[in-house]
Design a protein around this motif. Structure first.
Motif, mmCIF file in Angstrom:
data_model
loop_
_atom_site.group_PDB
_atom_site.id
_atom_site.type_symbol
_atom_site.label_atom_id
_atom_site.label_comp_id
_atom_site.label_asym_id
_atom_site.label_seq_id
_atom_site.Cartn_x
_atom_site.Cartn_y
_atom_site.Cartn_z
ATOM 1 N N TYR A 100 -0.841 8.728 6.905
ATOM 2 C CA TYR A 100 -0.345 8.231 5.619
ATOM 3 C C TYR A 100 1.143 8.522 5.459
ATOM 4 O O TYR A 100 1.930 7.643 5.096
ATOM 5 C CB TYR A 100 -1.132 8.865 4.478
ATOM 6 C CG TYR A 100 -0.434 8.772 3.137
ATOM 7 C CD1 TYR A 100 -0.368 7.566 2.452
ATOM 8 C CD2 TYR A 100 0.194 9.889 2.580
ATOM 9 C CE1 TYR A 100 0.294 7.474 1.233
ATOM 10 C CE2 TYR A 100 0.851 9.803 1.369
ATOM 11 C CZ TYR A 100 0.903 8.599 0.701
ATOM 12 O OH TYR A 100 1.575 8.500 -0.494
ATOM 13 N N ALA A 135 3.247 6.430 7.748
ATOM 14 C CA ALA A 135 3.297 5.046 7.275
ATOM 15 C C ALA A 135 4.284 4.906 6.124
ATOM 16 O O ALA A 135 5.048 3.931 6.059
ATOM 17 C CB ALA A 135 1.905 4.590 6.838
ATOM 18 N N CYS A 188 7.786 4.833 7.515
ATOM 19 C CA CYS A 188 8.110 3.543 8.144
ATOM 20 C C CYS A 188 8.352 2.467 7.090
ATOM 21 O O CYS A 188 9.285 1.666 7.209
ATOM 22 C CB CYS A 188 6.982 3.130 9.081
ATOM 23 S SG CYS A 188 6.804 4.172 10.535
ATOM 24 N N LEU A 189 7.529 2.430 6.052
ATOM 25 C CA LEU A 189 7.701 1.434 4.995
ATOM 26 C C LEU A 189 9.005 1.646 4.245
ATOM 27 O O LEU A 189 9.660 0.684 3.835
ATOM 28 C CB LEU A 189 6.516 1.495 4.031
ATOM 29 C CG LEU A 189 5.193 0.964 4.591
ATOM 30 C CD1 LEU A 189 4.033 1.359 3.690
ATOM 31 C CD2 LEU A 189 5.241 -0.545 4.759
ATOM 32 N N ALA A 215 -4.337 -7.212 -0.404
ATOM 33 C CA ALA A 215 -3.356 -8.084 0.240
ATOM 34 C C ALA A 215 -2.831 -9.152 -0.699
ATOM 35 O O ALA A 215 -1.716 -9.663 -0.518
ATOM 36 C CB ALA A 215 -3.991 -8.745 1.471
ATOM 37 N N LEU A 233 1.306 -3.720 -1.217
ATOM 38 C CA LEU A 233 1.660 -3.811 0.195
ATOM 39 C C LEU A 233 1.470 -2.468 0.882
ATOM 40 O O LEU A 233 0.945 -2.391 1.996
ATOM 41 C CB LEU A 233 3.100 -4.287 0.342
ATOM 42 C CG LEU A 233 3.654 -4.323 1.770
ATOM 43 C CD1 LEU A 233 2.846 -5.285 2.630
ATOM 44 C CD2 LEU A 233 5.135 -4.713 1.760
ATOM 45 N N ARG A 234 1.885 -1.391 0.219
ATOM 46 C CA ARG A 234 1.719 -0.064 0.802
ATOM 47 C C ARG A 234 0.241 0.316 0.902
ATOM 48 O O ARG A 234 -0.196 0.851 1.925
ATOM 49 C CB ARG A 234 2.473 0.970 -0.039
ATOM 50 C CG ARG A 234 3.982 0.881 0.122
ATOM 51 C CD ARG A 234 4.723 1.791 -0.839
ATOM 52 N NE ARG A 234 6.157 1.692 -0.599
ATOM 53 C CZ ARG A 234 6.847 2.501 0.186
ATOM 54 N NH1 ARG A 234 6.224 3.485 0.817
ATOM 55 N NH2 ARG A 234 8.145 2.344 0.381
ATOM 56 N N PHE A 256 -2.371 -1.685 1.128
ATOM 57 C CA PHE A 256 -3.028 -2.477 2.168
ATOM 58 C C PHE A 256 -2.619 -1.998 3.557
ATOM 59 O O PHE A 256 -3.462 -1.890 4.462
ATOM 60 C CB PHE A 256 -2.669 -3.955 2.003
ATOM 61 C CG PHE A 256 -3.238 -4.824 3.098
ATOM 62 C CD1 PHE A 256 -4.563 -5.205 3.074
ATOM 63 C CD2 PHE A 256 -2.443 -5.244 4.160
ATOM 64 C CE1 PHE A 256 -5.104 -5.990 4.084
ATOM 65 C CE2 PHE A 256 -2.970 -6.021 5.175
ATOM 66 C CZ PHE A 256 -4.302 -6.391 5.133
ATOM 67 N N THR A 257 -1.337 -1.718 3.753
ATOM 68 C CA THR A 257 -0.860 -1.249 5.052
ATOM 69 C C THR A 257 -1.534 0.059 5.444
ATOM 70 O O THR A 257 -1.964 0.238 6.593
ATOM 71 C CB THR A 257 0.663 -1.062 5.030
ATOM 72 O OG1 THR A 257 1.290 -2.309 4.715
ATOM 73 C CG2 THR A 257 1.175 -0.561 6.370
ATOM 74 N N ILE A 258 -1.639 0.973 4.503
ATOM 75 C CA ILE A 258 -2.247 2.273 4.786
ATOM 76 C C ILE A 258 -3.729 2.110 5.119
ATOM 77 O O ILE A 258 -4.245 2.711 6.070
ATOM 78 C CB ILE A 258 -2.033 3.218 3.598
ATOM 79 C CG1 ILE A 258 -0.554 3.606 3.521
ATOM 80 C CG2 ILE A 258 -2.903 4.465 3.713
ATOM 81 C CD1 ILE A 258 -0.137 4.148 2.194
ATOM 82 N N ALA A 278 -5.133 -0.537 6.374
ATOM 83 C CA ALA A 278 -5.216 -1.191 7.686
ATOM 84 C C ALA A 278 -4.961 -0.195 8.810
ATOM 85 O O ALA A 278 -5.637 -0.235 9.851
ATOM 86 C CB ALA A 278 -4.209 -2.342 7.753
ATOM 87 N N LEU A 279 -4.005 0.705 8.619
ATOM 88 C CA LEU A 279 -3.712 1.703 9.649
ATOM 89 C C LEU A 279 -4.880 2.666 9.829
ATOM 90 O O LEU A 279 -5.231 3.037 10.958
ATOM 91 C CB LEU A 279 -2.443 2.469 9.290
ATOM 92 C CG LEU A 279 -1.130 1.684 9.421
ATOM 93 C CD1 LEU A 279 0.033 2.500 8.876
ATOM 94 C CD2 LEU A 279 -0.872 1.302 10.871
#
Length: 368
Positions: free
Chosen positions: A201, A204, A207-208, A297, A305-306, A308-310, A312-313
């Motif tokens: 987390y 991520a 990176c974001l 999403a 966005l954050r 969903f990205t987390i 997904a990771l």
């Protein structure tokens, strides 16, 4: 364009072209189909023997520390007694949570857990309130948040590391705003020091932040990772002092541990058994997990966005390096998952409208 159903503004799907909307619709159908892989994914049911064994294990370690025992010594002895592997980043966790529990009365520890859960509710209510146009929709969103947290506030599980890390991740994510990240990064560091899987987390988020050109914020998240790395190095060294040669030879081959590459179905199962979705049939729970991902999403907000990205990771992490107990892993990201379902009504309406829109521009040639 029709006004939103629940939200204050249209979802991301509303702006898609006809072809793009059909492509996204096809991807969501594939996502929902993939969730049914969970029906064939192995794992214990919620509240099974492995859950109880973990509770007894960590409660026993804390009780021994309250009587003057050293964490690494009593933890190693407890793991040996249960035929667990003595792994510095697996079964033998960082001492943070056990040290706190050992010095505080059990009632105060439980009060801290519930206070943390209450803080998550307050922060996420503030973040979600502007997104929904009407009170009923806000109530539904908060009910979904509470449902995702239901298993994390049980008194019997207070010694389980994942519930603390999961609530801290949810709080950190809810607190983070552009220009306001210090508190979020500090809580993310605390989550890592309790459960190592929270490092994904924090990485991520770093990176974001870089992607969004928030360089100072990105460096702050990376600094948290650096502190965590130092703590892990010290932890590994301490574990090495209590590991004896017979430890590896005496392990029970059936002891809990890495279950191998299990794929996306493992993530779906982990999310189902970590939430009230465990109380409904698996064939219904699985696609609801997929719909929650699609909802995140769709919401047109940087927070979505954050989130969903987390998710997904963690889906990738769980599928590649799954534990034999999906319920405990799922608790790390369970609190916010189901909130995505609150965005599904508008997302479905916007996506279907864009995908089925067959309007064409007709050019007529007028003869003069």
């Amino acid at each position: 364009m029709k006004p939103p159903l629940w939200l204050t503004r249209p979802t991301r799907f509303a702006a898609l072209s006809h072809g793009a909307a059909r492509g996204v619709l096809a991807l969501i159908v594939l996502l929902l189909a993939a969730t049914f892989l969970a029906l064939d994914t192995p794992g214990p049911p919620p509240g099974g023997a492995e859950d109880q064994a973990d509770v007894l294990l960590y409660d026993g370690i804390v009780e021994s520390m309250r009587h003057g025992g050293d964490y690494y010594t009593v933890a190693a002895d407890a793991l040996r007694s249960g035929n667990y592997p003595i792994e510095p980043l697996g079964t033998l966790r960082l001492p943070t949570l056990a040290a706190v529990q050992a010095v505080l009365p059990p009632a105060l520890v439980l009060a801290l857990l519930w206070s943390l859960a209450l803080a998550v509710v307050v922060v996420w209510h503030a973040r979600l309130r502007p997104a929904f146009a009407r009170m009923p929709a806000r109530i539904v969103a908060m009910i979904l948040l509470a449902a995702g947290m239901a298993m994390l506030v049980q008194p019997a599980l207070v010694a389980i590391h994942e519930i603390w890390a999961g609530l801290m991740i949810a709080l950190s994510l809810g607190l983070r705003r552009p220009g306001r990240w210090v508190e979020a990064a500090a809580i993310g560091l605390a989550a890592m020091l309790i459960r190592e899987t929270a490092a994904l987390y924090v990485a991520a988020m770093a990176c974001l932040a870089f992607v969004e050109s928030e360089r100072r914020e990105a460096l702050g998240w990376l600094a948290a990772v650096g502190v965590f790395a130092i703590a892990v190095a010290a932890h590994v060294h301490a574990v090495a002092q209590v590991v004896a040669p017979p430890d590896a030879a005496s392990l029970d081959p059936g002891s809990p541990g890495w279950a191998g590459i299990l794929g996306f179905g493992y993530f779906v199962r982990a999310m189902a058994v970590s939430t009230p979705l465990a109380q409904i049939p698996s064939w219904l729970a699985a696609p609801l997990v997929g719909l929650a991902l699609a909802g995140w999403a769709a919401w047109r907000d940087p927070l979505a966005l954050r989130a969903f990205t987390i998710l997904a990771l963690y889906a990738a992490l769980f599928g590649i390096a799954g534990s034999s107990d999906p319920s405990s892993w799922g608790l790390v990201v369970a609190p916010t998952l189901l909130v995505g379902l609150a965005f599904v009504p508008d997302a479905a309406r916007d996506l279907l409208a864009a995908a089925l829109d067959k309007r064409r521009i007709t050019v007529k040639r007028v003869a003069r």
